[in-house]
Design a protein around this motif. Structure first.
Motif, PDB file in Angstrom:
ATOM      1  N   PRO A 175     -14.195 -30.605  26.556  1.00  0.00           N
ATOM      2  CA  PRO A 175     -14.463 -30.172  25.506  1.00  0.00           C
ATOM      3  C   PRO A 175     -12.912 -28.963  24.947  1.00  0.00           C
ATOM      4  O   PRO A 175     -12.878 -28.287  25.679  1.00  0.00           O
ATOM      5  N   VAL A 176     -12.784 -29.240  23.961  1.00  0.00           N
ATOM      6  CA  VAL A 176     -11.736 -27.929  23.465  1.00  0.00           C
ATOM      7  C   VAL A 176     -11.895 -26.994  22.398  1.00  0.00           C
ATOM      8  O   VAL A 176     -12.308 -26.679  22.147  1.00  0.00           O
ATOM      9  N   MET A 177     -12.326 -27.882  21.226  1.00  0.00           N
ATOM     10  CA  MET A 177     -13.449 -27.281  19.886  1.00  0.00           C
ATOM     11  C   MET A 177     -13.450 -28.251  19.001  1.00  0.00           C
ATOM     12  O   MET A 177     -13.610 -29.942  19.321  1.00  0.00           O
ATOM     13  N   LEU A 178     -14.909 -27.555  18.499  1.00  0.00           N
ATOM     14  CA  LEU A 178     -15.127 -29.137  17.254  1.00  0.00           C
ATOM     15  C   LEU A 178     -14.258 -28.666  16.231  1.00  0.00           C
ATOM     16  O   LEU A 178     -14.260 -27.607  15.387  1.00  0.00           O
ATOM     17  N   ILE A 179     -14.384 -29.474  15.286  1.00  0.00           N
ATOM     18  CA  ILE A 179     -13.276 -29.127  14.043  1.00  0.00           C
ATOM     19  C   ILE A 179     -14.518 -30.495  12.547  1.00  0.00           C
ATOM     20  O   ILE A 179     -14.760 -31.648  12.741  1.00  0.00           O
ATOM     21  N   ALA A 180     -14.988 -29.689  11.648  1.00  0.00           N
ATOM     22  CA  ALA A 180     -16.017 -29.818  10.513  1.00  0.00           C
ATOM     23  C   ALA A 180     -14.124 -30.366   9.486  1.00  0.00           C
ATOM     24  O   ALA A 180     -13.008 -29.671   9.734  1.00  0.00           O
ATOM     25  N   ILE A 181     -14.504 -31.548   8.867  1.00  0.00           N
ATOM     26  CA  ILE A 181     -13.552 -31.689   8.060  1.00  0.00           C
ATOM     27  C   ILE A 181     -14.046 -32.508   6.637  1.00  0.00           C
ATOM     28  O   ILE A 181     -15.358 -33.439   6.377  1.00  0.00           O
ATOM     29  N   GLY A 182     -14.285 -32.446   5.235  1.00  0.00           N
ATOM     30  CA  GLY A 182     -14.506 -33.172   3.917  1.00  0.00           C
ATOM     31  C   GLY A 182     -13.667 -32.380   3.205  1.00  0.00           C
ATOM     32  O   GLY A 182     -12.441 -32.083   3.711  1.00  0.00           O
ATOM     33  N   LYS A 183     -14.553 -32.023   2.125  1.00  0.00           N
ATOM     34  CA  LYS A 183     -13.631 -31.900   1.136  1.00  0.00           C
ATOM     35  C   LYS A 183     -14.924 -30.521   1.014  1.00  0.00           C
ATOM     36  O   LYS A 183     -15.717 -30.528   0.452  1.00  0.00           O
ATOM     37  N   ALA A 184     -13.727 -29.140   0.302  1.00  0.00           N
ATOM     38  CA  ALA A 184     -14.393 -28.022   0.247  1.00  0.00           C
ATOM     39  C   ALA A 184     -15.723 -28.040  -1.221  1.00  0.00           C
ATOM     40  O   ALA A 184     -15.079 -28.577  -1.942  1.00  0.00           O
ATOM     41  N   ALA A 185     -17.182 -27.261  -0.889  1.00  0.00           N
ATOM     42  CA  ALA A 185     -17.367 -27.303  -1.892  1.00  0.00           C
ATOM     43  C   ALA A 185     -17.223 -25.931  -2.710  1.00  0.00           C
ATOM     44  O   ALA A 185     -17.475 -25.263  -4.225  1.00  0.00           O
ATOM     45  N   LYS A 186     -17.151 -25.127  -1.858  1.00  0.00           N
ATOM     46  CA  LYS A 186     -16.647 -23.782  -1.756  1.00  0.00           C
ATOM     47  C   LYS A 186     -15.123 -23.582  -1.389  1.00  0.00           C
ATOM     48  O   LYS A 186     -15.289 -23.876   0.375  1.00  0.00           O
ATOM     49  N   PRO A 187     -14.701 -23.249  -2.000  1.00  0.00           N
ATOM     50  CA  PRO A 187     -13.647 -22.708  -1.363  1.00  0.00           C
ATOM     51  C   PRO A 187     -13.140 -21.242  -0.158  1.00  0.00           C
ATOM     52  O   PRO A 187     -14.323 -20.546  -0.217  1.00  0.00           O
ATOM     53  N   GLY A 188     -12.216 -21.749   1.060  1.00  0.00           N
ATOM     54  CA  GLY A 188     -12.339 -20.793   2.285  1.00  0.00           C
ATOM     55  C   GLY A 188     -12.013 -19.814   1.566  1.00  0.00           C
ATOM     56  O   GLY A 188     -11.140 -19.386   0.855  1.00  0.00           O
ATOM     57  N   HIS A 189     -12.519 -18.564   2.290  1.00  0.00           N
ATOM     58  CA  HIS A 189     -11.938 -17.565   1.508  1.00  0.00           C
ATOM     59  C   HIS A 189     -10.825 -16.727   2.103  1.00  0.00           C
ATOM     60  O   HIS A 189      -9.558 -17.454   3.223  1.00  0.00           O
ATOM     61  N   PRO A 190      -9.912 -15.932   1.428  1.00  0.00           N
ATOM     62  CA  PRO A 190      -8.178 -16.122   2.026  1.00  0.00           C
ATOM     63  C   PRO A 190      -8.739 -14.972   3.090  1.00  0.00           C
ATOM     64  O   PRO A 190      -9.554 -13.761   2.880  1.00  0.00           O
ATOM     65  N   THR A 191      -8.235 -14.539   4.023  1.00  0.00           N
ATOM     66  CA  THR A 191      -7.734 -13.817   4.450  1.00  0.00           C
ATOM     67  C   THR A 191      -6.490 -13.199   5.261  1.00  0.00           C
ATOM     68  O   THR A 191      -5.348 -13.164   4.369  1.00  0.00           O
ATOM     69  N   VAL A 192      -6.601 -12.049   5.852  1.00  0.00           N
ATOM     70  CA  VAL A 192      -5.031 -11.281   5.963  1.00  0.00           C
ATOM     71  C   VAL A 192      -4.243 -11.442   7.426  1.00  0.00           C
ATOM     72  O   VAL A 192      -5.593 -12.014   8.457  1.00  0.00           O
ATOM     73  N   ARG A 193      -3.078 -11.303   7.636  1.00  0.00           N
ATOM     74  CA  ARG A 193      -2.769 -11.062   8.769  1.00  0.00           C
ATOM     75  C   ARG A 193      -2.136  -9.999   9.468  1.00  0.00           C
ATOM     76  O   ARG A 193      -1.347  -9.703   8.003  1.00  0.00           O
ATOM     77  N   LEU A 194      -2.067  -9.841  10.277  1.00  0.00           N
ATOM     78  CA  LEU A 194      -0.978  -8.453  10.435  1.00  0.00           C
ATOM     79  C   LEU A 194       0.196  -8.576  10.406  1.00  0.00           C
ATOM     80  O   LEU A 194       1.223  -9.751  10.509  1.00  0.00           O
ATOM     81  N   PRO A 195       1.252  -7.605  10.413  1.00  0.00           N
ATOM     82  CA  PRO A 195       2.548  -7.569   9.610  1.00  0.00           C
ATOM     83  C   PRO A 195       3.602  -8.224  10.870  1.00  0.00           C
ATOM     84  O   PRO A 195       3.078  -8.046  12.029  1.00  0.00           O
ATOM     85  N   ILE A 196       4.515  -8.928  10.251  1.00  0.00           N
ATOM     86  CA  ILE A 196       5.098  -9.425  11.472  1.00  0.00           C
ATOM     87  C   ILE A 196       5.640  -8.719  12.461  1.00  0.00           C
ATOM     88  O   ILE A 196       5.640  -9.006  13.773  1.00  0.00           O
ATOM     89  N   GLU A 197       6.168  -7.259  12.209  1.00  0.00           N
ATOM     90  CA  GLU A 197       6.335  -6.352  13.513  1.00  0.00           C
ATOM     91  C   GLU A 197       5.123  -6.096  14.628  1.00  0.00           C
ATOM     92  O   GLU A 197       5.245  -5.761  14.864  1.00  0.00           O
ATOM     93  N   ASP A 198       4.119  -6.209  13.969  1.00  0.00           N
ATOM     94  CA  ASP A 198       3.202  -5.888  14.855  1.00  0.00           C
ATOM     95  C   ASP A 198       3.229  -6.701  15.633  1.00  0.00           C
ATOM     96  O   ASP A 198       1.860  -6.695  16.661  1.00  0.00           O
TER      97      ASP A 198
END
Length: 220
Positions: A187-210
């Motif tokens: 097993p590697v991972m599970l992936i749920a797939i379908g149509k969102a009922a609620k949008p996913g939360h926006p996330t932040v990413r570290l600045p590229i220099e980090d």
């Protein structure tokens, strides 16, 4: 700007939009179903991902039966997306993927991509290499390739208007037992797939220099 340059810019922006719009969605519309035909199309596009020696060790168990999703629910620690999503795709790594080397390289010969002698030498090389390789080394290799195909699968799904969430939080031992997964498949991972009922939360990413460094890593 020429017509070809303009077209290229549009294509690039469409691709960037797919990347930027992908979210990890945990709430799905349970009424939305994905046909087997469309699911196969998504998986086919996902398998264009690269893999070590092109051995394509990924295998997919698509769980779209509501009864089986209910069976999976406690194994996945009662994450609601398991039963709400159109399907849950278990991405598995084939620890004996080298057994298909002859078929893969034979197809490459038939397609005119390599001479038969080259294919024969590749088959012998990789079958010998994998046969003598420790199982844990093979497991790491197929997990890397499984991660590559999983990311591609999620981007393909987004491009087709679907949403996904990768799930590492599940009991692998119970999953293997409940779904009668042979030892050959890790097993590697599970992936749920379908149509969102609620949008996913926006996330932040570290600045590229980090996270990105040129030519040498920082000392601390």
């Amino acid at each position: 700007m020429s017509v070809s340059q303009s077209s290229q810019t549009v294509e690039q922006q469409q691709f960037f939009n797919v990347i930027q719009e992908r979210r990890s969605v945990r709430s799905y519309d349970p009424e939305v179903k994905i046909s087997r035909e469309e699911m196969n199309e998504i998986l086919q596009q996902a398998t264009l991902a690269p893999s070590g020696a092109n051995l394509q060790p990924w295998r997919f168990l698509v769980i779209d039966s509501q009864e089986l999703k209910q069976k999976l629910l406690p194994i996945a620690f009662n994450q609601q997306q398991v039963i709400e999503a159109s399907a849950v795709i278990a991405v598995l790594g084939d620890l004996e993927c080298y057994k298909l080397a002859e078929k893969i390289y034979g197809m490459a010969v038939d397609a005119g991509y390599m001479p038969a002698e080259t294919a024969k030498s590749f088959v012998e090389r990789y079958q010998g290499m994998f046969a003598s390789m420790p199982k844990e080394t093979i497991r790491r290799s197929v997990s890397i390739d499984g991660g590559l195909v999983s990311m591609q699968l999620m981007l393909v799904a987004r491009a087709k208007g679907y949403d996904t969430v990768p799930m590492g939080g599940y009991d692998q031992a119970k999953f293997v037992e409940a779904f009668d997964i042979p030892e050959r498949y890790a097993p590697v991972m599970l992936i749920a797939i379908g149509k969102a009922a609620k949008p996913g939360h926006p996330t932040v990413r570290l600045p590229i220099e980090d996270v990105a460094f040129f030519n040498e890593m920082p000392k601390a």
